[in-house]
Write an enzyme that holds these catalytic residues in place. Structure first.
Site, mmCIF file in Angstrom:
data_model
loop_
_atom_site.group_PDB
_atom_site.id
_atom_site.type_symbol
_atom_site.label_atom_id
_atom_site.label_comp_id
_atom_site.label_asym_id
_atom_site.label_seq_id
_atom_site.Cartn_x
_atom_site.Cartn_y
_atom_site.Cartn_z
ATOM 1 N N SER A 1 -3.213 -7.436 8.219
ATOM 2 C CA SER A 1 -3.892 -7.706 6.961
ATOM 3 C C SER A 1 -2.885 -8.222 5.919
ATOM 4 O O SER A 1 -2.198 -9.190 6.203
ATOM 5 C CB SER A 1 -4.616 -6.442 6.505
ATOM 6 O OG SER A 1 -5.751 -6.802 5.774
ATOM 7 N N TYR A 2 -2.761 -7.561 4.747
ATOM 8 C CA TYR A 2 -1.786 -8.063 3.769
ATOM 9 C C TYR A 2 -0.402 -8.137 4.426
ATOM 10 O O TYR A 2 0.357 -9.088 4.227
ATOM 11 C CB TYR A 2 -1.741 -7.137 2.541
ATOM 12 C CG TYR A 2 -1.045 -7.773 1.353
ATOM 13 C CD1 TYR A 2 -1.787 -8.385 0.348
ATOM 14 C CD2 TYR A 2 0.345 -7.790 1.249
ATOM 15 C CE1 TYR A 2 -1.156 -8.985 -0.735
ATOM 16 C CE2 TYR A 2 0.979 -8.390 0.173
ATOM 17 C CZ TYR A 2 0.222 -8.978 -0.820
ATOM 18 O OH TYR A 2 0.834 -9.581 -1.884
ATOM 19 N N TRP B 1 -11.381 -4.826 -2.565
ATOM 20 C CA TRP B 1 -9.910 -4.810 -2.451
ATOM 21 C C TRP B 1 -9.273 -4.775 -3.843
ATOM 22 O O TRP B 1 -8.331 -4.030 -4.087
ATOM 23 C CB TRP B 1 -9.441 -6.042 -1.670
ATOM 24 C CG TRP B 1 -7.977 -6.025 -1.370
ATOM 25 C CD1 TRP B 1 -7.355 -5.404 -0.325
ATOM 26 C CD2 TRP B 1 -6.934 -6.641 -2.136
ATOM 27 N NE1 TRP B 1 -5.996 -5.601 -0.390
ATOM 28 C CE2 TRP B 1 -5.710 -6.353 -1.487
ATOM 29 C CE3 TRP B 1 -6.912 -7.402 -3.300
ATOM 30 C CZ2 TRP B 1 -4.489 -6.809 -1.968
ATOM 31 C CZ3 TRP B 1 -5.686 -7.854 -3.769
ATOM 32 C CH2 TRP B 1 -4.493 -7.560 -3.110
ATOM 33 N N ASP C 1 -13.636 -8.835 12.756
ATOM 34 C CA ASP C 1 -12.753 -8.724 11.594
ATOM 35 C C ASP C 1 -13.085 -9.812 10.583
ATOM 36 O O ASP C 1 -13.424 -10.936 10.961
ATOM 37 C CB ASP C 1 -11.299 -8.865 12.062
ATOM 38 C CG ASP C 1 -10.348 -8.798 10.886
ATOM 39 O OD1 ASP C 1 -10.597 -7.972 9.989
ATOM 40 O OD2 ASP C 1 -9.387 -9.596 10.853
ATOM 41 N N TYR D 1 0.802 -1.231 0.000
ATOM 42 C CA TYR D 1 0.000 0.000 0.000
ATOM 43 C C TYR D 1 0.832 1.277 0.000
ATOM 44 O O TYR D 1 0.314 2.352 0.234
ATOM 45 C CB TYR D 1 -0.947 0.009 1.213
ATOM 46 C CG TYR D 1 -1.812 -1.223 1.288
ATOM 47 C CD1 TYR D 1 -2.547 -1.646 0.181
ATOM 48 C CD2 TYR D 1 -1.881 -1.992 2.435
ATOM 49 C CE1 TYR D 1 -3.317 -2.796 0.225
ATOM 50 C CE2 TYR D 1 -2.659 -3.136 2.488
ATOM 51 C CZ TYR D 1 -3.374 -3.539 1.379
ATOM 52 O OH TYR D 1 -4.138 -4.673 1.429
ATOM 53 N N HIS E 1 -12.237 -4.707 10.742
ATOM 54 C CA HIS E 1 -11.075 -4.446 9.893
ATOM 55 C C HIS E 1 -10.949 -2.943 9.659
ATOM 56 O O HIS E 1 -11.936 -2.258 9.464
ATOM 57 C CB HIS E 1 -11.254 -5.164 8.555
ATOM 58 C CG HIS E 1 -9.951 -5.512 7.913
ATOM 59 N ND1 HIS E 1 -9.138 -6.506 8.394
ATOM 60 C CD2 HIS E 1 -9.310 -4.996 6.841
ATOM 61 C CE1 HIS E 1 -8.068 -6.602 7.645
ATOM 62 N NE2 HIS E 1 -8.141 -5.696 6.691
HETATM 63 C C1 BEZ Z 1 -5.877 -5.645 3.642
HETATM 64 O O1 BEZ Z 1 -4.646 -5.597 3.528
HETATM 65 O O2 BEZ Z 1 -6.510 -4.858 4.372
HETATM 66 C C2 BEZ Z 1 -6.630 -6.701 2.872
HETATM 67 C C3 BEZ Z 1 -5.953 -7.558 2.058
HETATM 68 C C4 BEZ Z 1 -6.650 -8.488 1.352
HETATM 69 C C5 BEZ Z 1 -8.020 -8.550 1.470
HETATM 70 C C6 BEZ Z 1 -8.682 -7.701 2.314
HETATM 71 C C7 BEZ Z 1 -7.992 -6.770 3.022
#
Ligand code: BEZ
Length: 578
Positions: free
Chosen positions: A114-115, A163, A254, A42, A288
């Site tokens: 997350s990722y 996403w 989440d 990101y 999330h």
């Molecule tokens: C995230 O990094 O927030 C994410 C990654 C994949 C799917 C959903 C969220």
């Protein structure tokens, strides 16, 4: 006073020559220090989240160097981005490069969510020796189960498409900034984002040419609706390599809740050191994304204790890394293996294991006189098994699916989490089974599931289940939820259509919760056949759902059977410490 050196865009070379841009922060000291790595798709430089949670300056003050890296093919790094395609190797090579720097003491940790959490499991399962500890937050080791599909095989439409659209916009912008992009594509992608609710309901679901142009990996997800060999590269398949101490952080609301818990349990059971005492688990009242991390939602607030920064998460990270990266044997002395936020009483509690050691699984039977539709119906939830055989039937029409209200969705800018479900309880395709108002408190903490006896006049359909806490004022607050796609009732890899009218016993994994139902509250389970757009809607045709239009979809008459021969029930993990 903290003094540090910041090197921007350090090009860390991978073995194939690709350079991954990394910002490195080093505290000013004569001695080599441990380093904490965050790998992100990101934009490591632009993402202020890194500086806030846990606070990067706090890590510097505690004597850690920090390395924030752009994943391959994102932001300033070279190469092509493939979702999780390069992360195991790139993660392992970056860890080794950092460990070899003169300012590093050969110990590397990783953190973030997350990722950025998935990449930690990737590096840990690659077995890289200098990686001494990880702190994966709100994330997954098994990408089929979350975020892209689900344990019951339905497609996580809202999450996957939102996403992928966000990533397509980032990729298109990246190309434009390097001089070879297409501005009209960026306008079209932004239009989709602006009218997201309409776009999420469009059919066929898999017809996403513009997103696939920038995120070709999405086409692969559509091509693999079963949990086939495509999904076998996920870190869960290599869990027997994992012995890295991990601090897993999860949220009750989440979208990765089930997979955060599954990762913790998988390492405990099947990791390189089964029963591993080096694994920690923290579960808060969070969803999330930045908003949900405060435990403050429109329909339910969890108080000051639920706010992530006040839940000592930052100091827990420091204690955890001090133990494993600095070798301080006492750093975790006072830290329990499992720490959970118990909703209802809204308090934190230390535990020794997940699921809790004193869990008693209790059947709550579904019963009615055949009229459980809507909250006005006669559906009952009881620990006494029913004596009469009956069935509740409803028409599930995919052209008017049950709308998702909050819950375990990505929707980071909108409302996810503990939403009041009363607006959908008036629908005649929602079955409601409620207990009488409770006279005493009842704690439900652990994995929740529904074992149902279900039939349909269609050859495929879905069944959904939600556990709800009904407050004395009538609010029906969602706790946890699940879905089973009938073609996957035996196996996620070998779909099998139904025989019309036959009664099947199915198991719906509703993930987990921790909630004390207070006196006067009622326990409720809601059963239906859609939760849209959290999951794609089943067209009921038994066909290729991703390529069907709205006009192809057909209604189904679905039934839940209950009684001595068909003991449909909710299975609750009860904790009784009174
Ligand atoms: C995230 O990094 O927030 C994410 C990654 C994949 C799917 C959903 C969220």
């Amino acid at each position: 006073m903290i003094r540090y050196t910041l090197d921007i865009d350090v090009p860390i070379p991978m073995s194939d020559g690709t350079k991954l841009m990394t910002n490195i922060w080093r505290p000013e000291t004569e001695h080599p220090v441990p380093v904490l790595l965050v790998r992100s798709p990101y934009g490591a430089k632009d993402n202020s989240e890194f500086y806030g949670r846990p606070n990067a300056l706090m890590f510097l003050e505690a004597g850690y160097a920090l390395a924030f890296q752009d994943c391959r093919g994102t932001s300033r790094s070279e190469g092509d981005f493939i979702h999780q395609g390069h992360e195991a190797k790139d993660g392992a090579e970056t860890v080794e490069w950092l460990a070899q720097q003169s300012w590093c003491n050969d110990t590397v940790g990783m953190y973030s969510g997350s990722y950025q959490g998935m990449v930690q499991w990737q590096a840990a399962s690659a077995g890289v020796p200098s990686l001494k500890a990880i702190a994966p937050m709100v994330t997954s080791m098994d990408f089929y189960q979350a975020p892209w599909y689900s344990p019951g095989g339905a497609f996580s439409l809202e999450c996957t498409l939102s996403w992928s659209l966000a990533m397509a916009i980032a990729q298109c912008t990246r190309q434009l900034s390097s001089g070879n992009g297409d501005a009209s594509d960026l306008r079209s992608l932004s239009e989709l984002m602006a009218d997201k609710d309409k776009w999420l309901t469009s059919t066929p679901v898999a017809e996403q040419p513009l997103i696939i142009k920038y995120v070709p990996w999405l086409a692969e997800v559509f091509a693999h609706p079963c949990r086939d060999e495509f999904w076998q590269t996920a870190p869960i398949e290599k869990v027997s390599n994992v012995s890295t101490p991990a601090l897993s952080i999860a949220g009750w609301y989440d979208l990765f809740l089930g997979e955060s818990l599954a990762a913790y349990q998988a390492v405990q059971r099947n990791g390189a050191a089964p029963g591993d005492a080096n694994q920690h688990l923290v579960i808060g009242p969070w969803s999330h994304g930045p908003l949900g991390l405060n435990g403050i939602f429109p329909d339910r607030q969890f108080g000051v204790a639920g706010i992530q920064n006040s839940s000592e998460l930052a100091s827990l990270h420091i204690a955890f890394f001090d133990r494993w990266l600095k070798g301080n044997p006492r750093a975790l002395e006072d830290v329990a293996p499992v720490r959970i936020f118990v909703m209802g009483i809204d308090e934190w509690r230390n535990e020794q294991a997940w699921p809790l050691l004193d869990t008693r699984y209790v059947d709550y039977h579904l019963d009615s006189e055949g009229g459980a539709r809507t909250s006005e119906g006669n559906g009952v939830l009881s620990i006494c098994p029913p004596t009469n055989e009956a069935a509740d039937r409803y028409l599930y029409d995919p052209r008017r699916p049950v709308p998702t209200l909050g819950g375990h969705i990505l929707n980071v800018t909108g409302f996810n989490g503990p939403a009041d479900q009363t607006p959908v309880e008036h629908r005649d395709d929602v079955l409601i089974y409620s207990s009488p108002p409770l006279e005493r408190i009842l704690e439900v903490t652990g994995p929740v599931s529904a074992d149902l006896y279900a039939s349909s006049d269609a050859s495929d359909t879905d069944f959904t289940a939600k556990l709800v806490d009904v407050f004395p004022d009538g609010r029906a607050i969602l706790l946890c939820e699940g879905i089973q796609r009938m073609r996957y009732r035996h196996s996620l890899n070998q779909p099998e259509l139904m025989s019309r009218g036959e009664i099947y016993q199915i198991h719906i994994d509703m993930t987990a919760t921790s909630n004390v139902f207070l006196p006067g509250h009622r326990i409720r389970v809601e059963i239906s056949s859609s939760n849209f757009p959290r999951y794609d809607r089943n067209s009921n045709t038994g066909g290729d759902i991703f390529h069907e239009h709205l006009v192809d979809m057909i209604p189904a008459v679905n039934q839940i059977h209950h009684g001595p021969k068909n003991p449909s029930r909710l299975v609750l993990p009860i904790i009784d410490r009174t």
